[in-house]
Design an enzyme around this catalytic site. Sequence first.
Site, PDB file in Angstrom:
ATOM      1  N   GLU A 124       6.456   1.745   0.401  1.00 11.27           N
ATOM      2  CA  GLU A 124       5.456   0.663   0.273  1.00 11.27           C
ATOM      3  C   GLU A 124       6.090  -0.657  -0.195  1.00 11.27           C
ATOM      4  O   GLU A 124       5.526  -1.726   0.000  1.00 11.27           O
ATOM      5  CB  GLU A 124       4.337   1.059  -0.701  1.00 11.27           C
ATOM      6  CG  GLU A 124       3.397   2.169  -0.195  1.00 11.27           C
ATOM      7  CD  GLU A 124       2.319   1.668   0.755  1.00 11.27           C
ATOM      8  OE1 GLU A 124       2.573   0.732   1.535  1.00 11.27           O
ATOM      9  OE2 GLU A 124       1.215   2.249   0.721  1.00 11.27           O
ATOM     10  N   THR A 179      -1.555  -7.611   1.083  1.00 12.96           N
ATOM     11  CA  THR A 179      -1.557  -6.766  -0.119  1.00 12.96           C
ATOM     12  C   THR A 179      -0.760  -7.425  -1.244  1.00 12.96           C
ATOM     13  O   THR A 179      -1.162  -7.380  -2.413  1.00 12.96           O
ATOM     14  CB  THR A 179      -1.012  -5.357   0.204  1.00 12.96           C
ATOM     15  OG1 THR A 179      -1.858  -4.792   1.215  1.00 12.96           O
ATOM     16  CG2 THR A 179      -1.041  -4.446  -1.007  1.00 12.96           C
TER      17      THR A 179
HETATM   18  N1  ATP Z   1       5.197   1.229   9.291  1.00 15.90           N
HETATM   19  C1  ATP Z   1       4.419   0.209   8.930  1.00 15.90           C
HETATM   20  N2  ATP Z   1       3.099   0.228   9.195  1.00 15.90           N
HETATM   21  C2  ATP Z   1       2.303  -0.820   8.869  1.00 15.90           C
HETATM   22  N3  ATP Z   1       2.741  -1.942   8.267  1.00 15.90           N
HETATM   23  C3  ATP Z   1       4.054  -2.003   7.969  1.00 15.90           C
HETATM   24  C4  ATP Z   1       4.930  -0.926   8.266  1.00 15.90           C
HETATM   25  N4  ATP Z   1       6.163  -1.269   7.836  1.00 15.90           N
HETATM   26  C5  ATP Z   1       6.068  -2.487   7.295  1.00 15.90           C
HETATM   27  N5  ATP Z   1       4.799  -2.953   7.376  1.00 15.90           N
HETATM   28  C6  ATP Z   1       4.335  -4.259   6.904  1.00 15.90           C
HETATM   29  O1  ATP Z   1       3.400  -4.065   5.870  1.00 15.90           O
HETATM   30  C7  ATP Z   1       2.407  -5.097   5.907  1.00 15.90           C
HETATM   31  C8  ATP Z   1       1.029  -4.455   5.979  1.00 15.90           C
HETATM   32  O2  ATP Z   1       0.807  -3.767   4.814  1.00 15.90           O
HETATM   33  P1  ATP Z   1      -0.482  -4.017   3.949  1.00 15.90           P
HETATM   34  O3  ATP Z   1      -0.306  -3.200   2.724  1.00 15.90           O
HETATM   35  O4  ATP Z   1      -0.722  -5.481   3.813  1.00 15.90           O
HETATM   36  O5  ATP Z   1      -1.617  -3.453   4.852  1.00 15.90           O
HETATM   37  P2  ATP Z   1      -2.251  -2.043   4.923  1.00 15.90           P
HETATM   38  O6  ATP Z   1      -1.241  -0.989   4.599  1.00 15.90           O
HETATM   39  O7  ATP Z   1      -2.877  -1.961   6.245  1.00 15.90           O
HETATM   40  O8  ATP Z   1      -3.406  -2.161   3.869  1.00 15.90           O
HETATM   41  P3  ATP Z   1      -3.732  -1.489   2.461  1.00 15.90           P
HETATM   42  O9  ATP Z   1      -2.397  -1.187   1.838  1.00 15.90           O
HETATM   43  O10 ATP Z   1      -4.534  -2.488   1.725  1.00 15.90           O
HETATM   44  O11 ATP Z   1      -4.508  -0.264   2.756  1.00 15.90           O
HETATM   45  C9  ATP Z   1       2.683  -5.917   7.130  1.00 15.90           C
HETATM   46  O12 ATP Z   1       3.404  -7.066   6.721  1.00 15.90           O
HETATM   47  C10 ATP Z   1       3.571  -5.025   7.974  1.00 15.90           C
HETATM   48  O13 ATP Z   1       4.471  -5.736   8.795  1.00 15.90           O
HETATM   49  N1  HSE Z   2      -4.222   0.019  -4.818  1.00 14.38           N
HETATM   50  C1  HSE Z   2      -3.662  -0.898  -3.855  1.00 14.38           C
HETATM   51  C2  HSE Z   2      -3.997  -0.442  -2.471  1.00 14.38           C
HETATM   52  C3  HSE Z   2      -3.409  -1.343  -1.433  1.00 14.38           C
HETATM   53  O1  HSE Z   2      -3.200  -0.586  -0.311  1.00 14.38           O
HETATM   54  C4  HSE Z   2      -4.240  -2.269  -4.108  1.00 14.38           C
HETATM   55  O2  HSE Z   2      -5.465  -2.388  -4.246  1.00 14.38           O
HETATM   56  O3  HSE Z   2      -3.468  -3.233  -4.171  1.00 14.38           O
END
Ligand code: ATP
Ligand code: HSE
Length: 300
Positions: A124, A179
Site C-alpha cells: 500500500e 488516499t
Molecule cells: N495494483 C494497483 N492497483 C490499483 N492502484 C494501484 C496499484 N498499484 C499502484 N496503484 C496506485 O494507487 C493509487 C490508487 O490507490 P488509492 O488508495 O487512492 O485507491 P483505492 O485503493 O482504489 O481506494 P481506497 O484505498 O480508498 O479503497 C493510484 O495512484 C494507482 O496508480
Molecule cells: N483506512 C484507509 C482506507 C483507505 O483505503 C483510509 O481511510 O485512509
Amino acid sequence: MKIKELSYSSSANLGPGYDILSLSHRAFKDEVEIEENNTGKIRIFSDNTPEDPMKNTAGLSLIQIMKDRKIKLGIDITINKGVPVGLGLGSSGASSSAAVKAFNKMFDLNLTNDEMVYYSMYGEIAACGSAHPDNVSSGIYGGMTLITSTEPVRVRKIDIKYKPHLMLVIPDIKIEEKTKLARSMVPKNIDIKDMVRQTSRLSLMLLGFLNGERQAIRDGMNDEIVEKSRNGLFPFYGEIKSMAIDENAVSACISGAGPTILIFTDERTNKNGIISGTDEILGKYGLNYKIVETEIVEGY
Ligand SMILES: Nc1ncnc2c1ncn2[C@@H]1O[C@H](COP(=O)(O)OP(=O)(O)OP(=O)(O)O)[C@@H](O)[C@H]1O
Ligand SMILES: N[C@@H](CCO)C(=O)O
C-alpha cells in the site's frame, strides 16, 4: 508454472473504524497471475496500474517478501484489474493481497494469514505512501475484519450475525493521489470527548453486527472525526446518507477514503427510493455515478 489468485473489492473504516475495520464484497475483483521469468527482474503486465514494480502495490509486496526470504528470481506479475482504481473500493490492496496469496502458493512459503496481511499492506506504500492494513485484511481473510495490532500485524475476523445487503454509490470523480490526500486531512490529535464518543459508537456498531441488532448498527455507524475531516472531498455524502436513512437503510458510511458511499440495506429498506434520491442529489452536484448492489464475501 503459473499461479493465479483473486481478491475482491472492500470497504474500509465502516464509519468509526478508521484503519481498523474492513468488509469484503463481491462487487469487483482483481485477478493476479504470477510466473517465473528468466530476466531476473520483476515485470508488471497491467492495463491501468503502474508498470514500475516499486510503484505498483503488487510489485512492492513481492519485492519485500523476496528480500526477507532471500528469493532472487525474475517474476512476471499479470494484473487483470477488475476493481476500479481510486474510488475507495480497496483497489490497490486487492492487487497486493492477490499477488501475495499467489506467491505464497507458488513457493510453498506457508505464510500465515497475518504474515500475508503484513506483506500486502507493505504494498500500500506504493499507492498512498503509508502501509494501512484494513483493505488488505479483507483480501486475505474475507468477511468483516478487525485489525487488533499493526506491529506485529494481528487481524481478527468478526463473525457477524447481521448480514445486510450492500449498495455502493460510486460517483465518477477522479482525485489525484486521493488516499494520500484524504489521509493528510485526518486530524493528528483529537479531544478526549471526541475519543470517548467515537469508541462508544464503534463498540455499539460492533455489538449490533455481533448480536444482530439493526438499530445499534445504525446508531453506532457515525463518525465525526475522520469522515468529517474529509467532507470537503465528498460534500454530497451527508445528503445521501440522510436520504438513505429516510428510506430506511440500515446505515451508510464513506467506503475507505471515498468517494464511494456504502449503504447497508435490508428487506425494510426502500431501495428504489434510494436510487431516485441518489440521482437527484448527485445530479445537483453535476456528477455521473453508478450504483452497484452486492453482498459480503465471507472468505476465500
Ligand atoms: N495494483 C494497483 N492497483 C490499483 N492502484 C494501484 C496499484 N498499484 C499502484 N496503484 C496506485 O494507487 C493509487 C490508487 O490507490 P488509492 O488508495 O487512492 O485507491 P483505492 O485503493 O482504489 O481506494 P481506497 O484505498 O480508498 O479503497 C493510484 O495512484 C494507482 O496508480
Ligand atoms: N483506512 C484507509 C482506507 C483507505 O483505503 C483510509 O481511510 O485512509
